[in-house]
Every structure is written in structure tokens, then in C-alpha cells.
Design an enzyme around this catalytic site. Structure first.
Site, mmCIF file in Angstrom:
data_model
loop_
_atom_site.group_PDB
_atom_site.id
_atom_site.type_symbol
_atom_site.label_atom_id
_atom_site.label_comp_id
_atom_site.label_asym_id
_atom_site.label_seq_id
_atom_site.Cartn_x
_atom_site.Cartn_y
_atom_site.Cartn_z
ATOM 1 N N ASP A 69 -5.851 2.771 8.278
ATOM 2 C CA ASP A 69 -7.240 2.305 8.364
ATOM 3 C C ASP A 69 -7.346 0.803 8.559
ATOM 4 O O ASP A 69 -8.371 0.314 9.046
ATOM 5 C CB ASP A 69 -8.003 2.699 7.095
ATOM 6 C CG ASP A 69 -8.204 4.202 6.989
ATOM 7 O OD1 ASP A 69 -7.958 4.904 7.973
ATOM 8 O OD2 ASP A 69 -8.610 4.676 5.908
ATOM 9 N N VAL B 197 -2.003 -7.741 -4.385
ATOM 10 C CA VAL B 197 -1.714 -8.792 -3.413
ATOM 11 C C VAL B 197 -2.960 -9.637 -3.216
ATOM 12 O O VAL B 197 -4.047 -9.113 -2.939
ATOM 13 C CB VAL B 197 -1.251 -8.188 -2.072
ATOM 14 C CG1 VAL B 197 -1.064 -9.289 -1.024
ATOM 15 C CG2 VAL B 197 0.039 -7.411 -2.263
ATOM 16 N N GLY C 95 0.805 -1.210 0.000
ATOM 17 C CA GLY C 95 0.000 0.000 0.000
ATOM 18 C C GLY C 95 0.839 1.262 0.000
ATOM 19 O O GLY C 95 1.706 1.447 0.864
ATOM 20 N N GLU D 296 -18.489 17.811 2.491
ATOM 21 C CA GLU D 296 -17.698 18.563 1.518
ATOM 22 C C GLU D 296 -18.232 18.375 0.105
ATOM 23 O O GLU D 296 -18.276 19.333 -0.688
ATOM 24 C CB GLU D 296 -16.237 18.132 1.616
ATOM 25 C CG GLU D 296 -15.587 18.591 2.917
ATOM 26 C CD GLU D 296 -14.214 18.017 3.174
ATOM 27 O OE1 GLU D 296 -13.537 18.489 4.110
ATOM 28 O OE2 GLU D 296 -13.809 17.102 2.440
ATOM 29 N N GLY E 230 -0.432 4.374 0.284
ATOM 30 C CA GLY E 230 -1.281 5.444 0.790
ATOM 31 C C GLY E 230 -0.521 6.306 1.777
ATOM 32 O O GLY E 230 0.710 6.355 1.781
ATOM 33 N N PHE E 231 -1.257 6.980 2.663
ATOM 34 C CA PHE E 231 -0.622 7.889 3.609
ATOM 35 C C PHE E 231 0.406 7.172 4.485
ATOM 36 O O PHE E 231 1.528 7.638 4.658
ATOM 37 C CB PHE E 231 -1.682 8.547 4.500
ATOM 38 C CG PHE E 231 -2.488 9.601 3.803
ATOM 39 C CD1 PHE E 231 -1.872 10.669 3.184
ATOM 40 C CD2 PHE E 231 -3.863 9.530 3.759
ATOM 41 C CE1 PHE E 231 -2.604 11.647 2.535
ATOM 42 C CE2 PHE E 231 -4.613 10.499 3.120
ATOM 43 C CZ PHE E 231 -3.980 11.564 2.501
#
Length: 428
Positions: free
Chosen positions: A304, A83, A15, A174, A17-18
């Protein structure tokens, strides 16, 4: 998988991501061989996906190439693959490109949409967790406005124009605000033949208030901002189905729309290979205070995908980008300390607050000792998100777009570059 064997411990990160990218950038690869795996060759700044969906930004403004980010690191290998399974006993990651052995594994695979078992919503609603999904949503809405021009039946025309958003967390709020500003300021200029005063934007939330995770004061402010923009808000309402453009709720209220946007929940997204005894709420994997998978000190879970209970967060740390970035930075530091035979410290999340923007000069910010709203909160939101973007170029482009849109009351280029097709149409 073709990765050279060298005399260094191999750290495999799933991953980009962040959390995964933060760790990859900060880990000292003089002491480790780093293999980063992702199904995309870019990092997506998810907090601004809603602006891509509403044509405020272009995709390359919030995406950054993984290889460019890490090209100066030695002993680093990126592989574009998916994966399928993790074999923890054999310490093997099974991918679509083959198998890969690891010494340490970091699972940072983020989250996916949670439809709470509502099959009709999963089949027909518009999610917005990826760049592709944001572009799909943009194309679908613009196509609906184009098609509405050629329909004489008022009910059918409004069915194409109306939008229902489920979930009034930061994403839903938003998105509702951005679409409302499009309707109020921009779309009437693009489509003068359509009466956008008739277009309705509905925001549905199961909790008693919008932005339920934020303070009551910020929730009330956001509610008033949305009402000012003309958004219809329904709280304590649960969607039970979405078929044939009809949204049904458990309270009996119904909505006709061709565009149902699902922002109501997330669940951890991780590969197979982890037993049910390791899973907690939201399909997250249980970890200890060092972010190690329970009963497996060679596997770490970040962001997460991880479930960690603390004194302040007894239902697990929140599934936020701030948690993921802090976890990635923490684990990189601990790996660097381990390589130097230094003591390892447990992870402590520092809650720096939360924020959400609603529209032009409208935002809410929760800090430890203060609650901000209005223009100052909006400027704060803009500054924080600019600084969190990966890459100087992206920051400049986003800043210029924001300034231009603010001065010109324009919201980007509303191009249908890749027409949206429904799932059944795309398969034909």
C-alpha cells in the site's frame, strides 16, 4: 540499535504486513542479514478484522507471532520498535530504540485511515485498520447494547443501537453484512429486553454504487444481498461532519448514532524522510518497475505504501493484500537472484480477481472470465481466506469457528474483556 555487524549486506524491512512478512520468509538469509522492524510483535490478517469486531473470531485467530514465523531463518533479527525517520543520504533508519544502518531498505508499512480532512470524523468515528481498533469496536457496540437496556427514552436508546458505516468497499460491505446478521439472528437471544427490529444499520457510500471497484454485476448482487439482510444503503452521499452523535451529509441527510464506523478510505503510512516530490495520490511513494524508490536504487517500497503506474492500472496498482503479497514474493526472488549474479526482472502484477462476502451463503467473486455470486462464491471466499492465513493452527481454529457458527447459528463469544473508552476518557 543492538544488531551485530557481519560480513553480509544488511536488508532492513519496515513492516511485518503482507508484503514485509512475505519477503522476510522467502529471502535467502545465507546471502543477507535481515532485520525486520514492526511496532507489533505479530502479523495481522486484516481481511478478517471485521469478524473480530463482530465477535465471530477471537484476535489470536487472525494474528500470528512474527518471531515464530521466522525462527528457523539464520541471520534474521526482529525488533519491536517504531520508525520515526529514514535518512536516505546516510542510509540510516531512526527508531525509538536508536539508529540502524542499512545497505538495502524495504518500506512495507501499509496504509492508515484517510479521513479526507474531516476533523470531527477523525476525532469521533471508529476506525478498523488494526486488531486493537477491531476490539474497540466490538466492546463499544456491546457496551451500547448493555447501556440501552437502562434507557427509557426511545430516541436515546436507538441512538445507542443504530450503526452508521461510511464506505461501501469490501470492508464496509462485509462489516454491514456481519452486523446485520448479528442483529437478525444473535443479539435478540442475548438481549431479549431490546427490540432489535428497531435497530437500523446505515451504509453510506460516496460513489454511485457499492463495491465500486468490482464489476457492475457483483455490485448489484451485493446491493441486493445487503437489502435482503435489512441494511439501509445510501450512494452518492458524502459525510461532512460527526459531532454529538449526529452524522451530517452534504446532501442534507442526517443520522443519529453513537457508533460511526469509518471504512471510507486509506492513505499510505510511511515514516518521515521522503520528500514531497516522491509522493503520489494517497500519500504513496513513487517507485519504478523494480519497486525501487524513484532516484534511489537502495530503497524499495512495497504494498500500500508504493505507487506504481502500469498499462492496466494508470492510477497506480490497487491497495490490496494480493498486490502486497506478490510484491513481497517478487522482491525476495530478485534479491536471491542478485546474490547469485543473475538477471533482475521487473515486477508484473497478476490480477487474480477480487471478492467480498456479505453474509451467510452470500458473497461475490470477480474472476477474469466469470462473475460468481451466492453460496459457491461464499465457499470460494472462505477457502481463499483460509489458505492465506499464516500458520496451520490459525487455519484450523478459523475453520472450526466458521463451521460451528454455521451449524449453531451462533457467532462467537460476545465478551467485553477490555471496555472501550473514548479518547478523552482514556487520557484521564
Amino acid at each position: 540499535m543492538n544488531i551485530p555487524d557481519i560480513d553480509l549486506p544488511r536488508v532492513v524491512v519496515i513492516g511485518a504486513g503482507f508484503a514485509g512478512l512475505k519477503l522476510a520468509r522467502q529471502i535467502d538469509t545465507r546471502f543477507y542479514q535481515l532485520v525486520l522492524i514492526d511496532k507489533n510483535n505479530y502479523h495481522t490478517f486484516q481481511p478478517l478484522l471485521y469478524q473480530v469486531a463482530t465477535a465471530g473470531l477471537e484476535p489470536d485467530s487472525i494474528a500470528y507471532p512474527v518471531r515464530k514465523t521466522l525462527r528457523k531463518k539464520k541471520n534474521m533479527y526482529f525488533r519491536l520498535t517504531e520508525v520515526n525517520q529514514v535518512k536516505t543520504q546516510e542510509k540510516i533508519v531512526s527508531t525509538s530504540m536508536g539508529e540502524l544502518k542499512y545497505d538495502y531498505l524495504i518500506v512495507a508499512t501499509g496504509a492508515t485511515n484517510n479521513y479526507f480532512g474531516i476533523d470531527s470524523v477523525e476525532e469521533n468515528a471508529m476506525p478498523m485498520k488494526t486488531l486493537t481498533e477491531a476490539l474497540n469496536l466490538r466492546s463499544k457496540m456491546l457496551q451500547n447494547f448493555e447501556n440501552a437496556l437502562n434507557i427509557n427514552d426511545l430516541d436515546k436508546r436507538l441512538e445507542l443501537m443504530n450503526v452508521v458505516i461510511v464506505g461501501a468497499g469490501p470492508t464496509g460491505v462485509e462489516l454491514a453484512g456481519a452486523i446485520a446478521e448479528l442483529r437478525n439472528r444473535i443479539l435478540p437471544k442475548d438481549f431479549p429486553d431490546l427490540d432489535f427490529r428497531q435497530m437500523e444499520i446505515h451504509l453510506i457510500e460516496a460513489a454511485p454504487r457499492v463495491l465500486a471497484a468490482m464489476s457492475k454485476q457483483s455490485s448489484e448482487r451485493a446491493y441486493n444481498y445487503l437489502k435482503k439482510l435489512g441494511v439501509n444503503i445510501y450512494t452518492d452521499m458524502i459525510v461532512e461532519s460527526y459531532d454529538n452523535n449526529l452524522v451530517k451529509t452534504k446532501s442534507g441527510k442526517e443520522f443519529k448514532t453513537d457508533t460511526l464506523i469509518w471504512a471510507a478510505g486509506v492513505a499510505a503510512d510511511h515514516p518521515d524522510g521522503f520528500g514531497d516530490d516522491l509522493r503520489a495520490r494517497g500519500n504513496r511513494l513513487k517507485v519504478n518497475e523494480y519497486l525501487q524508490l524513484t532516484n534511489n536504487e537502495d530503497v524499495y517500497v512495497l504494498g500500500d505504501a508504493a505507487y506504481l503506474e502500469t498499462k492496466d492500472f494508470q492510477n497506480g496498482l490497487p491497495m490490496l493484500g494480493a498486490v502486497a503479497m506478490q510484491a513481497g514474493a517478487y522482491l525476495a526472488k530478485q534479491f536471491n537472484r542478485k546474490a547469485r549474479k543473475k538477471k533482475i526482472h521487473p515486477f508484473k502484477y497478476k490480477d487474480k480477481g477480487s471478492m467480498a462476502t456479505v453474509g451467510r451463503n452470500l458473497a461475490v467473486v470477480d474472476l477474469k472470465n466469470s462473475k460468481l455470486g451466492g453460496t459457491f462464491a461464499w465457499l470460494t471466499w472462505m477457502f481463499v481466506h483460509l489458505m492465506l492465513l499464516v500458520g496451520f493452527r490459525n487455519r484450523v481454529i478459523v475453520f472450526i469457528n466458521w463451521v460451528w457458527n454455521y451449524i449453531r447459528f451462533n457467532n462467537g463469544l460476545r465478551l467485553i474483556v477490555r471496555p472501550y473508552k473514548k479518547k478523552e476518557d482514556a487520557s484521564n
